[in-house]
Design an enzyme around this catalytic site. Structure first.
Site, mmCIF file in Angstrom:
data_model
loop_
_atom_site.group_PDB
_atom_site.id
_atom_site.type_symbol
_atom_site.label_atom_id
_atom_site.label_comp_id
_atom_site.label_asym_id
_atom_site.label_seq_id
_atom_site.Cartn_x
_atom_site.Cartn_y
_atom_site.Cartn_z
ATOM 1 N N GLY A 143 0.839 -1.209 0.000
ATOM 2 C CA GLY A 143 0.000 0.000 0.000
ATOM 3 C C GLY A 143 0.863 1.244 0.000
ATOM 4 O O GLY A 143 2.041 1.195 -0.345
ATOM 5 N N ASN A 144 0.272 2.370 0.365
ATOM 6 C CA ASN A 144 1.044 3.614 0.479
ATOM 7 C C ASN A 144 0.398 4.521 1.516
ATOM 8 O O ASN A 144 -0.618 4.154 2.118
ATOM 9 C CB ASN A 144 1.161 4.299 -0.889
ATOM 10 C CG ASN A 144 -0.190 4.669 -1.461
ATOM 11 O OD1 ASN A 144 -0.881 5.537 -0.929
ATOM 12 N ND2 ASN A 144 -0.599 3.995 -2.524
ATOM 13 N N ARG A 145 0.971 5.692 1.726
ATOM 14 C CA ARG A 145 0.577 6.539 2.857
ATOM 15 C C ARG A 145 -0.580 7.485 2.565
ATOM 16 O O ARG A 145 -0.882 8.361 3.374
ATOM 17 C CB ARG A 145 1.767 7.385 3.308
ATOM 18 C CG ARG A 145 2.915 6.588 3.849
ATOM 19 C CD ARG A 145 4.078 7.525 4.201
ATOM 20 N NE ARG A 145 5.317 6.802 4.280
ATOM 21 C CZ ARG A 145 5.698 6.042 5.310
ATOM 22 N NH1 ARG A 145 4.916 5.943 6.354
ATOM 23 N NH2 ARG A 145 6.834 5.404 5.292
#
Ligand code: PMT
Length: 260
Positions: A63-65
């Site tokens: 995923g990512n932030r």
């Protein structure tokens, strides 16, 4: 009660006789009732927001932030200006804006299907989501156990389709497509390349790795590029104010007839 305001509040969540609407919903419904009349009034707007999650196994993902804050601010601003808004969002950390239609997705492929189903009818598409460029080729149906590899576990990845590029081809004449570029270096140059490659009319460049801008902040510092427009650098502002500046430019383009 004034009919447009009453109808907006009835359409909202948790309605029912005698139940007071949430104060935020009342503020936004009043804002919309007073704020229409521009190029977005009655327009169909599709906004993507948040991260995508690409499964590695039954419990883990890549995923990512992204928190969703930038995309949600754009969806809210569009709705306040009278648009019919569909927000296509990965798992986000913020509450959905009042009045918008929300389609929750998890993976890039799910986001692609949801976007392609909507953009053909849209007057405006805004791609604020942080879509994973790659996904694991064969996610395990079980939890991968410690010990399957001695030192290194190699996960093969395959490229995801580019949602913005595919949707630009489906958009109708007169519409406007805007995207974002998230960069760690050569911000304006790389954003200019993405503007052309992905078929955007406008692109909003922002940096990754800053404390007060980019991912999961309430503020952002952006440079907006457009076809036939010199780069416009904006100061540090709230994401809601940034959304207002972006929507001003989108409204200008709609008034000028959008894409041919
Ligand atoms: O959600 P927040 O915490 O508020 O953070 C906001 C943000 C940093 C996520 C946002 O401002 C932002 O920059 N969004 C785009 C992030 C990104 O993925 O940038 P990119 O340079 O990798 O992608 C360029 C454009 O192509 C983007 O419009 C992206 O949505 C789109 N894209 C990317 C990959 C892909 N497979 N399909 C796409 O459509």
């Amino acid at each position: 009660m004034w009919a447009p305001l009453r109808d907006d509040l009835r359409r909202g969540r948790g309605g029912g006789p005698g139940r007071m609407a949430e104060p935020g919903a009342i503020v936004d419904a009043v804002g919309r009732a007073l704020g229409g009349g521009g190029a977005l009034d009655g327009a169909r707007v599709v906004v993507t927001a948040g991260p995508t999650r690409e499964a590695v196994d039954a419990v883990r993902f890549v995923g990512n932030r992204s928190s969703g804050k930038m995309g949600y601010a754009l969806a809210r601003t569009s709705w306040l200006r009278g648009a019919e808004v569909t927000l296509i969002t990965g798992p986000a950390a913020v509450a959905a804006p009042y009045g918008v239609k929300v389609r929750g997705v998890e993976t890039a492929l799910e986001m692609r299907d949801a976007v392609l189903a909507e953009v053909g009818e849209a007057d405006v598409a805004i791609h604020a989501a942080a879509v994973a460029d790659y996904r694991p080729v064969s996610p395990s149906a079980d939890k991968i156990k410690r010990g399957v590899a001695e030192e290194e576990l190699i996960v093969r990845m395959v490229a995801n389709p580019d949602i913005a590029t595919e949707s630009a081809r489906l958009m109708k004449a007169g519409s406007v497509s805007a995207g974002f570029a998230l960069e760690t270096a050569d911000l304006v140059e790389r954003a200019g390349e993405k503007l052309a490659a992905k078929g955007f009319d406008l692109i909003v460049a922002n940096r990754a790795g800053e404390a007060d801008a980019g991912f999961d902040t309430d503020t952002n510092r952006v440079t907006i590029l457009g076809r036939d427009m010199p780069p416009r650098q904006l100061p540090l502002m709230s994401k809601f104010a940034v959304a207002g500046s972006i929507m001003d430019l989108i409204e200008d383009r709609l008034r000028q007839g959008g894409r041919g």
